[in-house]
Write a protein that holds these residues in place. Sequence first.
Motif, PDB file in Angstrom:
ATOM      1  N   GLY A  17      54.543  29.585  50.414  1.00 51.73           N
ATOM      2  CA  GLY A  17      53.256  29.524  49.727  1.00 51.73           C
ATOM      3  C   GLY A  17      52.551  30.851  49.834  1.00 51.73           C
ATOM      4  O   GLY A  17      53.171  31.864  50.159  1.00 51.73           O
ATOM      5  N   THR A  18      51.257  30.853  49.597  1.00 51.64           N
ATOM      6  CA  THR A  18      50.488  32.093  49.646  1.00 51.64           C
ATOM      7  C   THR A  18      49.583  32.187  50.865  1.00 51.64           C
ATOM      8  O   THR A  18      48.920  33.201  51.069  1.00 51.64           O
ATOM      9  N   GLY A  19      49.550  31.139  51.680  1.00 51.38           N
ATOM     10  CA  GLY A  19      48.744  31.124  52.896  1.00 51.38           C
ATOM     11  C   GLY A  19      49.466  30.379  53.993  1.00 51.38           C
ATOM     12  O   GLY A  19      50.530  29.792  53.765  1.00 51.38           O
ATOM     13  N   CYS A  20      48.899  30.373  55.183  1.00 51.05           N
ATOM     14  CA  CYS A  20      49.489  29.661  56.317  1.00 51.05           C
ATOM     15  C   CYS A  20      49.556  28.168  55.991  1.00 51.05           C
ATOM     16  O   CYS A  20      48.530  27.539  55.695  1.00 51.05           O
ATOM     17  N   GLY A  27      42.605  22.901  56.919  1.00 47.76           N
ATOM     18  CA  GLY A  27      41.338  23.514  56.520  1.00 47.76           C
ATOM     19  C   GLY A  27      40.953  24.687  57.388  1.00 47.76           C
ATOM     20  O   GLY A  27      39.776  25.041  57.475  1.00 47.76           O
ATOM     21  N   GLY A  28      41.936  25.296  58.039  1.00 44.48           N
ATOM     22  CA  GLY A  28      41.684  26.420  58.937  1.00 44.48           C
ATOM     23  C   GLY A  28      41.707  27.759  58.226  1.00 44.48           C
ATOM     24  O   GLY A  28      41.766  27.833  57.004  1.00 44.48           O
ATOM     25  N   TRP A  29      41.706  28.825  59.009  1.00 49.93           N
ATOM     26  CA  TRP A  29      41.681  30.180  58.488  1.00 49.93           C
ATOM     27  C   TRP A  29      42.586  31.047  59.354  1.00 49.93           C
ATOM     28  O   TRP A  29      43.034  30.630  60.426  1.00 49.93           O
ATOM     29  N   TRP A  30      42.881  32.250  58.866  1.00 51.53           N
ATOM     30  CA  TRP A  30      43.779  33.156  59.569  1.00 51.53           C
ATOM     31  C   TRP A  30      43.283  34.588  59.454  1.00 51.53           C
ATOM     32  O   TRP A  30      42.484  34.924  58.598  1.00 51.53           O
ATOM     33  N   VAL A  31      43.804  35.429  60.353  1.00 51.43           N
ATOM     34  CA  VAL A  31      43.498  36.864  60.299  1.00 51.43           C
ATOM     35  C   VAL A  31      44.500  37.559  59.386  1.00 51.43           C
ATOM     36  O   VAL A  31      44.128  38.220  58.436  1.00 51.43           O
ATOM     37  N   HIS A  32      45.794  37.399  59.687  1.00 48.36           N
ATOM     38  CA  HIS A  32      46.871  37.973  58.869  1.00 48.36           C
ATOM     39  C   HIS A  32      47.988  36.944  58.745  1.00 48.36           C
ATOM     40  O   HIS A  32      48.077  36.009  59.560  1.00 48.36           O
ATOM     41  N   LEU A  33      48.856  37.168  57.771  1.00 50.60           N
ATOM     42  CA  LEU A  33      49.951  36.226  57.516  1.00 50.60           C
ATOM     43  C   LEU A  33      51.303  36.844  57.839  1.00 50.60           C
ATOM     44  O   LEU A  33      51.520  38.047  57.669  1.00 50.60           O
ATOM     45  N   ARG A  34      52.210  35.981  58.297  1.00 47.31           N
ATOM     46  CA  ARG A  34      53.578  36.371  58.629  1.00 47.31           C
ATOM     47  C   ARG A  34      54.541  35.413  57.942  1.00 47.31           C
ATOM     48  O   ARG A  34      54.271  34.224  57.819  1.00 47.31           O
ATOM     49  N   GLU A  69      51.476  40.728  54.397  1.00 43.86           N
ATOM     50  CA  GLU A  69      50.263  41.418  53.985  1.00 43.86           C
ATOM     51  C   GLU A  69      50.609  42.524  52.989  1.00 43.86           C
ATOM     52  O   GLU A  69      51.633  43.194  53.137  1.00 43.86           O
ATOM     53  N   PRO A  70      49.753  42.728  51.969  1.00 42.68           N
ATOM     54  CA  PRO A  70      50.009  43.801  51.006  1.00 42.68           C
ATOM     55  C   PRO A  70      50.137  45.160  51.696  1.00 42.68           C
ATOM     56  O   PRO A  70      49.384  45.476  52.618  1.00 42.68           O
ATOM     57  N   GLY A  71      51.115  45.946  51.265  1.00 37.00           N
ATOM     58  CA  GLY A  71      51.315  47.288  51.807  1.00 37.00           C
ATOM     59  C   GLY A  71      52.068  47.338  53.122  1.00 37.00           C
ATOM     60  O   GLY A  71      52.272  48.419  53.672  1.00 37.00           O
ATOM     61  N   GLU A  72      52.486  46.190  53.647  1.00 41.90           N
ATOM     62  CA  GLU A  72      53.234  46.151  54.911  1.00 41.90           C
ATOM     63  C   GLU A  72      54.610  45.541  54.654  1.00 41.90           C
ATOM     64  O   GLU A  72      54.720  44.526  53.981  1.00 41.90           O
ATOM     65  N   ASP A  73      55.644  46.164  55.228  1.00 39.09           N
ATOM     66  CA  ASP A  73      56.986  45.613  55.060  1.00 39.09           C
ATOM     67  C   ASP A  73      57.763  45.533  56.373  1.00 39.09           C
ATOM     68  O   ASP A  73      58.967  45.362  56.387  1.00 39.09           O
ATOM     69  N   TRP A  74      57.058  45.629  57.493  1.00 38.20           N
ATOM     70  CA  TRP A  74      57.726  45.607  58.793  1.00 38.20           C
ATOM     71  C   TRP A  74      58.209  44.206  59.169  1.00 38.20           C
ATOM     72  O   TRP A  74      57.692  43.202  58.714  1.00 38.20           O
ATOM     73  N   PHE A  75      59.240  44.190  60.017  1.00 38.20           N
ATOM     74  CA  PHE A  75      59.808  42.960  60.568  1.00 38.20           C
ATOM     75  C   PHE A  75      59.609  42.969  62.083  1.00 38.20           C
ATOM     76  O   PHE A  75      59.560  44.025  62.707  1.00 38.20           O
ATOM     77  N   GLU A  99      43.093  37.934  47.600  1.00 35.93           N
ATOM     78  CA  GLU A  99      42.655  37.137  48.749  1.00 35.93           C
ATOM     79  C   GLU A  99      42.292  38.078  49.896  1.00 35.93           C
ATOM     80  O   GLU A  99      42.916  39.126  50.060  1.00 35.93           O
ATOM     81  N   THR A 100      41.315  37.700  50.673  1.00 32.87           N
ATOM     82  CA  THR A 100      40.842  38.538  51.768  1.00 32.87           C
ATOM     83  C   THR A 100      41.686  38.341  53.018  1.00 32.87           C
ATOM     84  O   THR A 100      42.405  37.364  53.174  1.00 32.87           O
ATOM     85  N   ALA A 101      41.572  39.304  53.923  1.00 29.44           N
ATOM     86  CA  ALA A 101      42.108  39.183  55.269  1.00 29.44           C
ATOM     87  C   ALA A 101      40.966  39.567  56.200  1.00 29.44           C
ATOM     88  O   ALA A 101      40.474  40.687  56.100  1.00 29.44           O
ATOM     89  N   PRO A 102      40.492  38.661  57.035  1.00 26.24           N
ATOM     90  CA  PRO A 102      40.996  37.293  57.175  1.00 26.24           C
ATOM     91  C   PRO A 102      40.717  36.454  55.936  1.00 26.24           C
ATOM     92  O   PRO A 102      39.928  36.815  55.083  1.00 26.24           O
ATOM     93  N   GLY A 103      41.393  35.338  55.905  1.00 26.15           N
ATOM     94  CA  GLY A 103      41.261  34.475  54.743  1.00 26.15           C
ATOM     95  C   GLY A 103      41.568  33.033  55.083  1.00 26.15           C
ATOM     96  O   GLY A 103      41.900  32.720  56.228  1.00 26.15           O
ATOM     97  N   PRO A 104      41.504  32.178  54.124  1.00 24.98           N
ATOM     98  CA  PRO A 104      40.920  32.442  52.817  1.00 24.98           C
ATOM     99  C   PRO A 104      39.405  32.609  52.915  1.00 24.98           C
ATOM    100  O   PRO A 104      38.763  32.043  53.790  1.00 24.98           O
TER     101      PRO A 104
END
Length: 117
Positions: A17-20, A27-34, A69-75, A99-104
């Motif tokens: 999906g596009t979010g956690c 109904g929670g929120w996140w700082v960044h996605l993995r 996250e946009p602009g990041e490609d690390w593993f 979408e913002t970070a944190p988000g949504p």
Amino acid sequence: MTGVESTGIDVTVPPSGTGCLECDAAGGWWVHLRRCAQCGHIGCCDSSPAKHATAHAAATGHPIIQSFEPGEDWFWDYRTSAMITGPALAPPAHRPVEETAPGPRDRVPANWRDLAG
């Protein structure tokens, strides 16, 4: 072992999906996605209150995540606790850029910095 079992990476699996997944369900929120590099599960990072990406890795044994996250490609490899290089995964490669970070954005509390890990 060969393929996904030995590497923990499946380049054919799209993100879940596009979010956690768990934060969205609760109904929670996140700082960044993995993104799980093996099954595509999208979870929140360890700076997020729920740490769903790490919980997913522990529960499933899927060892590798990539930033979603946009602009990041690390593993990251949980087996070695180290950053690694990896192949391009099935698209999309990141959350929606609008979408913002944190988000949504509509669920992030005003005091999110106090709550983040």
